[in-house]
Write an enzyme that holds these catalytic residues in place. Structure first.
Site, short mmCIF file in Angstrom:
data_model
loop_
_atom_site.label_atom_id
_atom_site.label_comp_id
_atom_site.label_asym_id
_atom_site.label_seq_id
_atom_site.Cartn_x
_atom_site.Cartn_y
_atom_site.Cartn_z
N LYS A 180 -14.55 7.12 -1.01
CA LYS A 180 -13.95 7.08 0.34
C LYS A 180 -12.90 8.18 0.43
O LYS A 180 -12.12 8.37 -0.50
CB LYS A 180 -13.30 5.71 0.55
CG LYS A 180 -12.50 5.58 1.84
CD LYS A 180 -11.98 4.16 2.05
CE LYS A 180 -10.61 3.94 1.50
NZ LYS A 180 -10.06 2.61 1.79
N THR A 207 -12.94 0.69 6.40
CA THR A 207 -13.45 0.93 5.03
C THR A 207 -14.76 0.17 4.82
O THR A 207 -15.77 0.74 4.40
CB THR A 207 -12.40 0.48 3.99
OG1 THR A 207 -11.22 1.26 4.19
CG2 THR A 207 -12.90 0.65 2.57
N ASP A 209 -13.18 -5.92 -1.88
CA ASP A 209 -11.94 -5.17 -1.61
C ASP A 209 -10.78 -6.16 -1.55
O ASP A 209 -11.00 -7.37 -1.43
CB ASP A 209 -12.08 -4.40 -0.28
CG ASP A 209 -11.22 -3.14 -0.25
OD1 ASP A 209 -10.38 -2.96 -1.15
OD2 ASP A 209 -11.37 -2.34 0.69
N HIS A 240 -1.95 -5.39 -4.27
CA HIS A 240 -2.77 -4.20 -3.98
C HIS A 240 -2.88 -3.26 -5.17
O HIS A 240 -3.95 -2.80 -5.51
CB HIS A 240 -2.20 -3.46 -2.75
CG HIS A 240 -2.93 -2.19 -2.47
ND1 HIS A 240 -4.26 -2.18 -2.11
CD2 HIS A 240 -2.55 -0.90 -2.55
CE1 HIS A 240 -4.66 -0.92 -1.96
NE2 HIS A 240 -3.64 -0.14 -2.23
N ARG A 263 0.82 -1.22 0.00
CA ARG A 263 0.00 0.00 0.00
C ARG A 263 0.84 1.26 0.00
O ARG A 263 0.34 2.35 -0.18
CB ARG A 263 -0.96 -0.01 1.20
CG ARG A 263 -2.12 -0.97 1.02
CD ARG A 263 -3.00 -1.05 2.25
NE ARG A 263 -2.39 -1.80 3.33
CZ ARG A 263 -2.95 -1.97 4.52
NH1 ARG A 263 -4.13 -1.44 4.78
NH2 ARG A 263 -2.34 -2.68 5.46
N GLN A 264 2.16 1.10 0.23
CA GLN A 264 3.03 2.30 0.21
C GLN A 264 3.72 2.35 -1.16
O GLN A 264 4.90 2.05 -1.28
CB GLN A 264 4.04 2.20 1.33
CG GLN A 264 3.38 2.20 2.72
CD GLN A 264 4.41 2.15 3.82
OE1 GLN A 264 5.41 2.84 3.77
NE2 GLN A 264 4.18 1.31 4.80
N ASP A 266 -8.22 -4.38 6.94
CA ASP A 266 -7.17 -4.12 7.92
C ASP A 266 -7.83 -3.72 9.25
O ASP A 266 -8.12 -4.56 10.09
CB ASP A 266 -6.25 -3.03 7.34
CG ASP A 266 -5.04 -2.74 8.19
OD1 ASP A 266 -4.99 -3.23 9.33
OD2 ASP A 266 -4.13 -2.01 7.74
N THR A 267 -8.13 -2.43 9.40
CA THR A 267 -8.86 -2.02 10.62
C THR A 267 -10.36 -2.31 10.46
O THR A 267 -11.12 -2.13 11.41
CB THR A 267 -8.68 -0.51 10.87
OG1 THR A 267 -9.27 0.20 9.77
CG2 THR A 267 -7.23 -0.13 10.99
N ARG A 310 -9.79 9.89 3.09
CA ARG A 310 -9.00 9.64 4.30
C ARG A 310 -8.65 10.99 4.93
O ARG A 310 -7.67 11.61 4.52
CB ARG A 310 -7.72 8.87 3.96
CG ARG A 310 -7.95 7.40 3.67
CD ARG A 310 -6.65 6.61 3.75
NE ARG A 310 -6.84 5.20 3.43
CZ ARG A 310 -7.18 4.28 4.33
NH1 ARG A 310 -7.38 4.60 5.59
NH2 ARG A 310 -7.33 3.02 3.96
C1 R5P Z 1 -7.04 0.54 0.38
O1 R5P Z 1 -6.63 1.10 -0.62
C2 R5P Z 1 -7.33 -0.93 0.43
O2 R5P Z 1 -7.83 -1.42 -0.78
C3 R5P Z 1 -8.31 -1.24 1.55
O3 R5P Z 1 -9.53 -0.60 1.28
C4 R5P Z 1 -7.79 -0.77 2.88
O4 R5P Z 1 -6.47 -1.17 3.08
C5 R5P Z 1 -8.65 -1.31 4.00
O5 R5P Z 1 -8.17 -0.81 5.20
P1 R5P Z 1 -9.08 -0.70 6.47
O6 R5P Z 1 -9.71 -2.05 6.72
O7 R5P Z 1 -8.11 -0.32 7.56
O8 R5P Z 1 -10.09 0.36 6.24
#
Ligand code: R5P
Length: 302
Positions: free
Chosen positions: A191, A225, A217, A128, A93-94, A221-222, A193
Protein backbone atom coordinates in the site's frame (compact mmCIF):
# COMPACT_ATOMS: atom_id res chain seq x y z
CA UNK A 1 -10.88 -3.71 42.73
CA UNK A 2 -13.24 -0.83 41.92
CA UNK A 3 -14.06 -0.34 38.25
CA UNK A 4 -15.09 2.97 36.70
CA UNK A 5 -16.30 3.67 33.17
CA UNK A 6 -15.83 6.70 30.97
CA UNK A 7 -18.59 7.87 28.64
CA UNK A 8 -17.03 6.44 25.47
CA UNK A 9 -17.62 2.82 26.45
CA UNK A 10 -21.15 2.73 27.85
CA UNK A 11 -21.89 -0.20 25.52
CA UNK A 12 -19.07 -2.23 27.15
CA UNK A 13 -20.18 -1.20 30.65
CA UNK A 14 -23.58 -2.77 29.99
CA UNK A 15 -22.05 -5.97 28.66
CA UNK A 16 -19.51 -6.29 31.47
CA UNK A 17 -22.02 -5.70 34.22
CA UNK A 18 -24.81 -7.88 32.78
CA UNK A 19 -23.04 -10.69 30.92
CA UNK A 20 -19.76 -10.86 32.81
CA UNK A 21 -21.28 -9.85 36.17
CA UNK A 22 -18.51 -7.35 36.86
CA UNK A 23 -19.57 -4.81 39.47
CA UNK A 24 -19.18 -1.21 38.35
CA UNK A 25 -18.56 1.65 40.75
CA UNK A 26 -20.54 4.88 40.65
CA UNK A 27 -19.06 7.91 38.92
CA UNK A 28 -20.78 11.08 37.72
CA UNK A 29 -19.39 12.65 34.55
CA UNK A 30 -21.04 15.89 33.58
CA UNK A 31 -20.31 19.15 31.80
CA UNK A 32 -20.09 22.68 33.07
CA UNK A 33 -22.02 25.33 31.14
CA UNK A 34 -18.91 26.10 29.06
CA UNK A 35 -18.56 22.38 28.22
CA UNK A 36 -15.58 21.70 30.49
CA UNK A 37 -15.68 18.17 31.93
CA UNK A 38 -16.66 17.61 35.56
CA UNK A 39 -16.08 14.28 37.32
CA UNK A 40 -17.22 13.07 40.73
CA UNK A 41 -16.23 9.66 42.10
CA UNK A 42 -19.20 8.48 44.15
CA UNK A 43 -17.44 5.85 46.24
CA UNK A 44 -14.57 5.77 48.71
CA UNK A 45 -11.38 4.57 46.96
CA UNK A 46 -8.80 5.45 49.63
CA UNK A 47 -6.04 2.85 49.59
CA UNK A 48 -7.81 0.75 46.94
CA UNK A 49 -6.74 -0.51 43.52
CA UNK A 50 -9.00 0.99 40.87
CA UNK A 51 -9.56 0.45 37.15
CA UNK A 52 -10.81 2.96 34.59
CA UNK A 53 -12.17 1.79 31.23
CA UNK A 54 -12.28 4.40 28.49
CA UNK A 55 -11.52 4.41 24.75
CA UNK A 56 -9.78 7.42 23.28
CA UNK A 57 -11.87 7.18 20.12
CA UNK A 58 -13.86 9.97 18.44
CA UNK A 59 -14.16 12.59 19.87
CA UNK A 60 -10.58 11.66 20.78
CA UNK A 61 -9.66 14.92 22.49
CA UNK A 62 -12.73 14.90 24.74
CA UNK A 63 -12.38 11.21 25.60
CA UNK A 64 -8.67 11.55 26.34
CA UNK A 65 -9.26 14.57 28.55
CA UNK A 66 -12.09 12.78 30.34
CA UNK A 67 -9.83 9.80 31.03
CA UNK A 68 -7.11 12.01 32.50
CA UNK A 69 -9.62 13.91 34.64
CA UNK A 70 -11.02 10.63 36.03
CA UNK A 71 -7.45 9.48 36.82
CA UNK A 72 -6.73 12.79 38.54
CA UNK A 73 -9.90 12.52 40.61
CA UNK A 74 -8.97 8.97 41.69
CA UNK A 75 -5.39 9.97 42.50
CA UNK A 76 -6.60 12.87 44.66
CA UNK A 77 -9.07 10.51 46.35
CA UNK A 78 -5.99 8.48 47.45
CA UNK A 79 -6.51 5.41 45.26
CA UNK A 80 -3.55 3.05 45.67
CA UNK A 81 -3.05 1.90 42.08
CA UNK A 82 -4.78 3.23 38.96
CA UNK A 83 -5.09 0.69 36.15
CA UNK A 84 -6.52 1.90 32.88
CA UNK A 85 -8.03 -0.22 30.13
CA UNK A 86 -8.18 1.70 26.86
CA UNK A 87 -9.96 -0.65 24.41
CA UNK A 88 -9.10 1.68 21.49
CA UNK A 89 -5.92 3.70 21.95
CA UNK A 90 -6.34 6.85 19.85
CA UNK A 91 -3.49 8.91 18.37
CA UNK A 92 -1.54 5.63 18.03
CA UNK A 93 -0.93 6.20 14.34
CA UNK A 94 1.13 9.35 14.92
CA UNK A 95 4.08 7.45 16.27
CA UNK A 96 7.15 8.72 14.38
CA UNK A 97 8.76 11.42 12.30
CA UNK A 98 9.77 10.36 8.82
CA UNK A 99 12.36 12.09 6.62
CA UNK A 100 12.93 14.98 9.03
CA UNK A 101 9.36 16.18 8.47
CA UNK A 102 8.25 18.94 10.83
CA UNK A 103 5.46 16.92 12.45
CA UNK A 104 4.66 15.97 16.05
CA UNK A 105 4.96 12.50 17.57
CA UNK A 106 1.52 12.76 19.10
CA UNK A 107 1.54 9.17 20.37
CA UNK A 108 4.48 10.12 22.60
CA UNK A 109 2.81 13.34 23.72
CA UNK A 110 -0.31 11.38 24.70
CA UNK A 111 1.90 8.88 26.57
CA UNK A 112 3.43 11.75 28.54
CA UNK A 113 0.00 13.18 29.35
CA UNK A 114 -1.37 9.82 30.52
CA UNK A 115 1.71 9.17 32.65
CA UNK A 116 1.53 12.47 34.50
CA UNK A 117 -2.19 12.09 35.14
CA UNK A 118 -1.35 9.40 37.70
CA UNK A 119 -2.05 6.20 35.78
CA UNK A 120 0.08 3.26 36.99
CA UNK A 121 -0.74 0.59 34.40
CA UNK A 122 -2.33 0.52 30.96
CA UNK A 123 -3.91 -2.22 28.89
CA UNK A 124 -5.27 -1.81 25.41
CA UNK A 125 -6.52 -4.06 22.62
CA UNK A 126 -4.28 -4.38 19.54
CA UNK A 127 -2.13 -1.26 19.85
CA UNK A 128 -1.40 0.15 16.39
CA UNK A 129 2.35 -0.24 16.76
CA UNK A 130 4.02 -2.04 19.61
CA UNK A 131 6.84 0.49 19.99
CA UNK A 132 4.29 2.77 21.70
CA UNK A 133 4.70 0.58 24.79
CA UNK A 134 8.23 1.99 25.05
CA UNK A 135 6.83 5.55 25.23
CA UNK A 136 5.77 4.64 28.78
CA UNK A 137 7.75 3.78 31.88
CA UNK A 138 4.81 1.90 33.37
CA UNK A 139 3.34 -1.51 32.56
CA UNK A 140 1.64 -1.33 29.16
CA UNK A 141 -0.13 -4.49 27.92
CA UNK A 142 -1.49 -4.84 24.41
CA UNK A 143 -4.09 -7.61 24.40
CA UNK A 144 -4.66 -9.33 21.07
CA UNK A 145 -8.20 -9.64 19.68
CA UNK A 146 -7.01 -12.60 17.62
CA UNK A 147 -8.81 -15.23 19.71
CA UNK A 148 -12.13 -13.45 19.11
CA UNK A 149 -11.48 -13.45 15.34
CA UNK A 150 -10.21 -17.02 15.23
CA UNK A 151 -13.40 -18.28 16.82
CA UNK A 152 -15.39 -16.65 14.01
CA UNK A 153 -13.01 -17.77 11.25
CA UNK A 154 -13.18 -21.38 12.40
CA UNK A 155 -16.98 -21.32 12.14
CA UNK A 156 -16.74 -20.37 8.47
CA UNK A 157 -15.78 -23.01 5.98
CA UNK A 158 -13.37 -21.10 3.82
CA UNK A 159 -12.37 -22.80 0.59
CA UNK A 160 -8.66 -22.68 -0.05
CA UNK A 161 -8.16 -19.53 2.10
CA UNK A 162 -5.29 -17.04 2.16
CA UNK A 163 -4.62 -14.41 4.81
CA UNK A 164 -4.05 -11.01 3.26
CA UNK A 165 -2.01 -8.24 4.89
CA UNK A 166 -3.31 -4.99 3.33
CA UNK A 167 -0.01 -3.20 4.02
CA UNK A 168 3.47 -3.97 5.31
CA UNK A 169 2.45 -2.91 8.84
CA UNK A 170 -0.05 -5.78 8.95
CA UNK A 171 2.36 -8.56 8.00
CA UNK A 172 3.10 -9.59 11.58
CA UNK A 173 -0.61 -9.72 12.41
CA UNK A 174 -1.26 -11.78 9.26
CA UNK A 175 1.61 -14.19 10.03
CA UNK A 176 0.33 -14.72 13.58
CA UNK A 177 -3.14 -15.42 12.28
CA UNK A 178 -1.73 -17.79 9.67
CA UNK A 179 0.21 -19.72 12.33
CA UNK A 180 -2.94 -20.11 14.44
CA UNK A 181 -4.74 -21.45 11.36
CA UNK A 182 -2.16 -24.16 10.62
CA UNK A 183 0.00 -22.02 8.35
CA UNK A 184 -2.57 -20.73 5.88
CA UNK A 185 -0.66 -18.95 3.11
CA UNK A 186 -0.02 -15.19 3.55
CA UNK A 187 -0.37 -12.68 0.72
CA UNK A 188 0.93 -9.13 1.11
CA UNK A 189 -0.33 -5.96 -0.52
CA UNK A 190 2.02 -3.05 -1.03
CA UNK A 191 0.00 0.00 0.00
CA UNK A 192 1.27 3.48 -0.71
CA UNK A 193 -0.05 6.82 0.50
CA UNK A 194 0.31 9.35 -2.34
CA UNK A 195 -1.14 11.98 0.00
CA UNK A 196 -2.16 12.28 3.64
CA UNK A 197 -5.34 10.21 4.19
CA UNK A 198 -5.17 8.71 0.67
CA UNK A 199 -4.28 5.13 -0.15
CA UNK A 200 -3.34 3.28 -3.30
CA UNK A 201 -2.47 -0.37 -3.98
CA UNK A 202 0.91 -0.54 -5.72
CA UNK A 203 1.55 -4.25 -5.87
CA UNK A 204 0.62 -7.66 -4.50
CA UNK A 205 2.95 -10.38 -3.35
CA UNK A 206 1.26 -13.77 -3.73
CA UNK A 207 -1.50 -15.44 -5.70
CA UNK A 208 -5.21 -15.08 -4.83
CA UNK A 209 -6.86 -16.59 -7.92
CA UNK A 210 -9.91 -18.63 -6.85
CA UNK A 211 -8.94 -18.25 -3.19
CA UNK A 212 -11.06 -17.01 -0.28
CA UNK A 213 -9.29 -13.94 1.11
CA UNK A 214 -9.18 -13.11 4.82
CA UNK A 215 -8.00 -9.50 5.10
CA UNK A 216 -6.63 -8.54 8.52
CA UNK A 217 -5.97 -5.04 9.84
CA UNK A 218 -6.08 -3.22 13.17
CA UNK A 219 -8.08 -0.15 12.11
CA UNK A 220 -10.83 0.59 9.62
CA UNK A 221 -11.07 4.36 9.35
CA UNK A 222 -12.10 5.73 5.95
CA UNK A 223 -12.27 2.06 4.80
CA UNK A 224 -10.09 2.97 1.85
CA UNK A 225 -7.25 0.53 2.71
CA UNK A 226 -9.55 -2.49 2.90
CA UNK A 227 -11.90 -1.58 0.05
CA UNK A 228 -9.14 -0.69 -2.41
CA UNK A 229 -7.27 -3.87 -1.45
CA UNK A 230 -10.43 -5.93 -1.99
CA UNK A 231 -11.03 -4.38 -5.39
CA UNK A 232 -7.48 -5.25 -6.37
CA UNK A 233 -7.86 -8.80 -5.03
CA UNK A 234 -11.08 -9.28 -7.04
CA UNK A 235 -9.28 -8.14 -10.18
CA UNK A 236 -6.66 -10.79 -9.46
CA UNK A 237 -9.41 -13.46 -9.38
CA UNK A 238 -10.14 -13.73 -5.63
CA UNK A 239 -13.35 -15.57 -4.60
CA UNK A 240 -14.91 -14.41 -1.31
CA UNK A 241 -13.34 -11.56 0.65
CA UNK A 242 -13.93 -11.03 4.35
CA UNK A 243 -12.03 -8.67 6.62
CA UNK A 244 -11.26 -8.79 10.30
CA UNK A 245 -10.47 -5.41 11.82
CA UNK A 246 -10.17 -4.71 15.51
CA UNK A 247 -11.05 -1.02 15.73
CA UNK A 248 -14.03 0.42 13.82
CA UNK A 249 -12.95 4.07 13.72
CA UNK A 250 -15.32 4.51 10.74
CA UNK A 251 -14.92 8.16 9.92
CA UNK A 252 -15.58 10.35 6.90
CA UNK A 253 -17.26 8.59 3.99
CA UNK A 254 -16.54 5.09 5.25
CA UNK A 255 -20.24 4.23 5.08
CA UNK A 256 -20.52 4.81 1.32
CA UNK A 257 -17.15 3.20 0.63
CA UNK A 258 -18.22 0.10 2.56
CA UNK A 259 -21.66 0.05 0.98
CA UNK A 260 -20.32 -0.12 -2.57
CA UNK A 261 -17.33 -2.31 -1.76
CA UNK A 262 -16.76 -5.84 -3.09
CA UNK A 263 -16.08 -7.10 0.44
CA UNK A 264 -18.49 -9.84 1.50
CA UNK A 265 -18.25 -9.22 5.23
CA UNK A 266 -16.69 -6.64 7.54
CA UNK A 267 -16.03 -8.11 10.96
CA UNK A 268 -15.08 -5.59 13.64
CA UNK A 269 -14.84 -5.47 17.43
CA UNK A 270 -16.68 -3.25 19.89
CA UNK A 271 -13.59 -1.39 21.15
CA UNK A 272 -15.36 1.74 19.87
CA UNK A 273 -19.14 2.32 19.90
CA UNK A 274 -20.56 2.02 16.37
CA UNK A 275 -23.29 4.34 15.25
CA UNK A 276 -26.61 2.98 14.09
CA UNK A 277 -26.09 3.90 10.44
CA UNK A 278 -23.11 1.52 10.23
CA UNK A 279 -24.89 -1.18 12.21
CA UNK A 280 -27.52 -1.20 9.47
CA UNK A 281 -25.02 -2.20 6.79
CA UNK A 282 -26.03 -5.69 5.66
CA UNK A 283 -22.44 -6.97 5.65
CA UNK A 284 -21.11 -5.77 9.01
CA UNK A 285 -20.70 -8.04 12.02
CA UNK A 286 -19.63 -6.82 15.47
CA UNK A 287 -17.79 -9.15 17.84
CA UNK A 288 -17.35 -8.25 21.47
CA UNK A 289 -14.04 -7.97 23.29
CA UNK A 290 -15.79 -7.85 26.68
CA UNK A 291 -14.55 -11.35 27.55
CA UNK A 292 -10.94 -10.21 26.96
CA UNK A 293 -11.46 -7.30 29.35
CA UNK A 294 -13.16 -9.54 31.89
CA UNK A 295 -10.21 -11.96 31.73
CA UNK A 296 -7.68 -9.14 32.12
CA UNK A 297 -9.51 -7.73 35.14
CA UNK A 298 -9.84 -11.17 36.75
CA UNK A 299 -6.11 -11.80 36.22
CA UNK A 300 -5.23 -8.52 37.94
CA UNK A 301 -7.50 -9.22 40.88
CA UNK A 302 -6.04 -12.70 41.34
C1 R5P B 1 -2.56 1.90 8.96
O1 R5P B 1 -1.38 1.81 9.23
C2 R5P B 1 -3.61 1.11 9.68
O2 R5P B 1 -3.17 -0.16 10.04
C3 R5P B 1 -4.87 0.99 8.83
O3 R5P B 1 -4.55 0.27 7.66
C4 R5P B 1 -5.41 2.34 8.45
O4 R5P B 1 -5.49 3.18 9.56
C5 R5P B 1 -6.77 2.20 7.82
O5 R5P B 1 -7.21 3.46 7.44
P1 R5P B 1 -8.29 3.66 6.32
O6 R5P B 1 -9.48 2.80 6.66
O7 R5P B 1 -8.60 5.13 6.39
O8 R5P B 1 -7.68 3.29 5.01
Amino acid sequence: MKIFFGTSVKHLANLLSHTCKIKLSPIVISRFKDNEINVKIDENVRGEDVCIIQSTCYPANDNLMELMIIADALKRAAAKKIITIIPYYGYGRQDRRINLEQVPITAKLVANLLSISGIDQIATIDIHCEQIQGFFDIVFDSISAETVFLEDIRKKNFLNPVIVAPDFGSIRRARKMSKALKNVEVVVIEKIRPNFNETQVANIIGNVKNRDCILVDDIIDTASTLCKSAYYLKNQGASNIVCYTTHPVLSENAFYTMQKSVIDEFIVCDTIPINLKFKKLSNIKILTISKLIEKYILNIII
